[in-house]
Enzyme design. Structure first.
Site, PDB file in Angstrom:
ATOM      1  N   HIS A   1      19.178  54.545   4.878  1.00 39.53           N
ATOM      2  CA  HIS A   1      18.868  55.977   4.898  1.00 39.53           C
ATOM      3  C   HIS A   1      18.160  56.423   3.617  1.00 39.53           C
ATOM      4  CE1 HIS A   1      21.995  56.811   1.907  1.00 39.53           C
ATOM      5  NE2 HIS A   1      22.751  55.936   2.569  1.00 39.53           N
TER       6      HIS A   1
ATOM      7  N   GLU B   1      28.804  53.176   6.978  1.00 37.19           N
ATOM      8  CA  GLU B   1      28.968  52.559   5.665  1.00 37.19           C
ATOM      9  C   GLU B   1      30.402  52.084   5.482  1.00 37.19           C
ATOM     10  OE1 GLU B   1      28.018  50.820   3.446  1.00 37.19           O
ATOM     11  OE2 GLU B   1      26.904  52.018   1.981  1.00 37.19           O
TER      12      GLU B   1
END
Length: 379
Positions: A120, A224
């Site tokens: 990202h 994550e």
């Protein structure tokens, strides 16, 4: 052609050749079941020699995929003579033909996929960690909602992060039109806002082939590593859908985040376990050859470990492709025990420092808060 792998097995089963051209095949429940009724093992190998990122001489700190044709190495392939005898095709067109040939000529226990794994763009949590420093971020600021000015719970993208997404979008525009890079056939994203937004800004509005629309699916296990920090807690399903209504959710995706605890952190072994699960799901159920995933630095590092790829760290907004060979092995799984959660210490005020393996070093006036005991689970 070099290959790195930690397992060597004999593949049992059908030796029939050939997947449909342009597809890598998939394995149904029967194919993934051993004679004793347990699930078979998928062994992953990264086939090196095709991308600069699978060469240990490439420096991840300075490498930028957008200026290097995604890292695709300028080389010949064994199929060039039949596909491009006069040398007019692009590097990506010749590579795509070569990969399609690998799948066409493979047995039904083997498939090849090319994964485009993107990190990202910069989020507010990244900016906060840079501002406060990693020790203070890990032990004090990270577990908070924000600092009164900025919120980093399920952090959104900063303006710099949005600019990184625009850069990625421009790269894909050029690569599709000029370099003839194959458009992804499937798109997957982490459920965290920074990653889903990155996927949306990267691929939305591109001139994609009619049969390969941007139709992303959110998968829980692409998130994550789950720390105590609030940036790792995802928003609820309703909010994600309101923000990104075109995104689909995988089956079983819960309304609320049932994984983030806020008082314990996920162990690296537990993250490795769930990463193997999500990659197995994709290789078993998706017959696409060209697949895009958008997630996080720690998650991509774990992907690479499962895929037996060399270490290659990514800064925000960067991406890495990999040619993966997957073999469905009819071998019985080995029972192991994994510690899923571990205690993390924090301070009630910014710490003096933090020491690897020991945690926070709080100031003399700030007592340390220690998380609960971790719980082992069997795999």
């Amino acid at each position: 052609m070099l290959a790195t792998s930690v397992f060597v097995f004999l593949s049992l089963g059908s030796t029939c050749l050939g997947w449909e051209w342009g597809k890598s095949g998939k394995w149904d429940h029967k194919q993934r079941t051993t004679c004793h009724g347990s699930e078979s093992t998928i062994n992953y190998t990264t086939i090196s020699g095709f991308f600069q990122q699978d060469d240990s001489a490439t420096d991840p700190k300075t490498f930028d995929y957008t200026t290097a044709n995604f890292g695709l190495i300028d080389r010949t392939y064994s199929t060039d003579g039949e596909f491009d005898p006069v040398g007019k095709k692009t590097q990506w067109e010749r590579f795509a033909y070569y990969v399609n040939t690998l799948n066409r000529d493979s047995d039904r226990n083997t498939q090849y996929k090319v994964l485009f794994m993107a990190r990202h763009g910069e989020g507010y949590h990244n900016a906060a960690e840079s501002y406060y420093g990693t020790p203070a971020w890990n032990c004090y600021w990270g577990p908070l909602e924000g600092n009164g000015t900025t919120v980093w719970r399920d952090a959104k993208l900063t303006q710099a992060g949005i600019a990184q997404c625009t850069k990625a979008n421009n790269f894909w525009k050029y690569a599709l039109a000029v370099e003839k890079i194959p458009a992804p056939q499937s798109y997957y994203s982490s459920p965290l806002i920074r990653s889903a937004t990155t996927a949306n800004l990267t691929f939305n509005g591109l001139d994609l082939p009619a049969g390969r629309p941007f139709a992303p699916t959110i998968k829980e296990y692409f998130r994550e590593g789950i720390s105590m920090r609030t940036c790792d807690e995802r928003s609820n399903r309703t909010y994600i859908h309101s923000l990104l209504p075109a995104f689909k959710f995988e089956e079983g995706f819960t309304e609320n985040d049932e994984l983030w605890k806020g008082y314990e952190g996920e162990t690296s072994d537990a993250q490795l376990k769930r990463t193997k699960i999500v990659l197995d799901e994709i290789f078993s159920n998706d017959d696409s050859t060209w697949i895009s995933t958008t997630s996080h630095s720690g998650q991509i590092s774990t992907n690479l470990k499962v895929l037996n790829h060399i270490k290659f760290s990514l800064s925000t907004g960067q991406a890495i492709p990999a040619l993966i060979k997957a073999v469905n092995l009819k071998v019985e799984p080995v029972t192991t025990t994994v510690q899923s959660w571990t205690a993390e210490s924090t301070c009630i005020a910014p710490p003096v420092t933090s020491i690897s393996g020991q945690g926070c070093v709080c100031s003399s006036t700030a007592s340390s808060l220690t998380a609960a005991t971790a719980t082992p689970t069997a795999t």
